[in-house]
Design a protein around this motif. Structure first.
Motif, mmCIF file in Angstrom:
data_model
loop_
_atom_site.group_PDB
_atom_site.id
_atom_site.type_symbol
_atom_site.label_atom_id
_atom_site.label_comp_id
_atom_site.label_asym_id
_atom_site.label_seq_id
_atom_site.Cartn_x
_atom_site.Cartn_y
_atom_site.Cartn_z
ATOM 1 N N ASN A 293 0.674 -0.998 -0.073
ATOM 2 C CA ASN A 293 0.010 0.095 0.006
ATOM 3 C C ASN A 293 0.745 1.371 0.091
ATOM 4 N N LEU A 294 2.085 1.342 0.658
ATOM 5 C CA LEU A 294 2.882 2.461 0.918
ATOM 6 C C LEU A 294 3.632 2.773 -0.500
ATOM 7 N N VAL A 295 3.959 1.591 -1.155
ATOM 8 C CA VAL A 295 4.455 1.875 -2.524
ATOM 9 C C VAL A 295 3.549 2.117 -3.525
ATOM 10 N N LYS A 296 2.332 1.511 -3.535
ATOM 11 C CA LYS A 296 1.021 1.986 -4.543
ATOM 12 C C LYS A 296 0.923 3.504 -4.217
ATOM 13 N N LEU A 297 0.832 3.908 -3.031
ATOM 14 C CA LEU A 297 0.491 5.351 -2.689
ATOM 15 C C LEU A 297 1.573 6.252 -2.963
ATOM 16 N N GLY A 298 2.971 5.761 -2.557
ATOM 17 C CA GLY A 298 3.940 6.773 -3.123
ATOM 18 C C GLY A 298 3.885 7.128 -4.715
ATOM 19 N N LYS A 299 3.748 5.901 -5.175
ATOM 20 C CA LYS A 299 3.890 6.075 -6.831
ATOM 21 C C LYS A 299 2.876 7.031 -7.280
ATOM 22 N N GLN A 300 1.798 6.854 -6.928
ATOM 23 C CA GLN A 300 0.298 7.921 -7.173
ATOM 24 C C GLN A 300 0.851 9.218 -6.937
ATOM 25 N N LEU A 301 1.401 9.316 -5.581
ATOM 26 C CA LEU A 301 1.729 10.931 -5.426
ATOM 27 C C LEU A 301 2.792 11.332 -6.293
ATOM 28 N N LYS A 302 3.673 10.405 -6.645
ATOM 29 C CA LYS A 302 4.773 11.085 -7.498
ATOM 30 C C LYS A 302 4.332 11.209 -8.995
ATOM 31 N N ILE A 303 3.193 10.682 -9.328
ATOM 32 C CA ILE A 303 2.516 11.026 -10.677
ATOM 33 C C ILE A 303 1.593 12.149 -10.569
ATOM 34 N N ASP A 304 0.788 12.165 -9.501
ATOM 35 C CA ASP A 304 -0.034 13.277 -9.300
ATOM 36 C C ASP A 304 0.292 13.949 -7.832
ATOM 37 N N PRO A 305 1.070 14.837 -7.776
ATOM 38 C CA PRO A 305 1.526 15.608 -6.432
ATOM 39 C C PRO A 305 0.404 16.162 -5.728
ATOM 40 N N GLU A 306 -0.581 16.573 -6.642
ATOM 41 C CA GLU A 306 -1.809 17.450 -6.193
ATOM 42 C C GLU A 306 -2.630 16.516 -5.479
#
Length: 196
Positions: free
Chosen positions: A183-196
């Motif tokens: 879950n941490l990796v999935k969330l972190g990657k999402q935040l990197k793609i869409d930091p907003e």
């Protein structure tokens, strides 16, 4: 394919702390089960007591700590509980890293974070660091971090929770740690793609 880098922070400075054991086991589980991700355990033992007078010229240990956090894609913290809250030294380190010192700016804002923890107590009153995790979560939300909410890792009776090889006696916890990391990796990657 770039490696997803997770900074591991142990909330206890004691060399053989249960939370250090938990973080080391989490690091191993990450290596074995989370493809393309690594955990580096960050040493913050030399960070001094926070002093606002030093903000304009912070100690090198503070800059090193901030740089380590900034260079990672996400953070995982393994914290013990002290008087129903997080240990003072950990709070102190977070205070230093949250300040706009050095050239890295805000290293926490917009970053994914997971919290795990263990405690020596057992019985009805033991939370396995659950209360500390709640307090820490509020602080990290204030710092604009994005937490992984589930599953919760709160290990009680930590003195009997580990096998000699460092693995956890209760494999349910190990399975949940793997889920937390996923879950941490999935969330972190999402935040990197869409930091907003």
């Amino acid at each position: 394919m770039s490696v997803f880098k997770i900074a591991g922070i142990c909330g206890s400075l004691r060399k053989d702390s249960f939370n250090k054991k938990l973080l080391l086991r989490t690091q191993q589980l990450c290596s074995e089960h989370i493809k393309g991700a690594t955990i580096e355990i960050i040493d913050w033992s030399q960070v001094p007591i926070y002093n606002q007078d030093l903000e304009s010229n912070p100690p090198q240990s503070v800059l090193d700590f901030k740089n380590s956090l900034a260079d990672h894609d996400a953070i995982i913290i393994s914290t013990p509980e002290y008087n129903y809250s997080i240990p003072g030294p950990l709070k102190n380190a977070i205070d230093w890293a949250s300040r706009p010192v050095g050239d890295r700016g805000q290293v926490f804002a917009g970053k994914a974070v997971a919290i795990i923890g263990s405690g020596p107590g057992s019985g009805p009153g033991s939370s396995g660091s659950g209360r500390a995790q709640f307090v820490l979560r509020k602080s990290l939300v204030f710092l604009d971090m994005v937490p992984v909410n589930k599953p919760l890792i709160t290990i009680t009776d930590a003195g009997h929770a580990f096998n000699e090889d460092g693995s956890l006696v209760n494999k349910h916890f190990e399975n949940n740690i793997i889920k937390v990391l996923q879950n941490l990796v999935k969330l972190g990657k999402q935040l990197k793609i869409d930091p907003e």
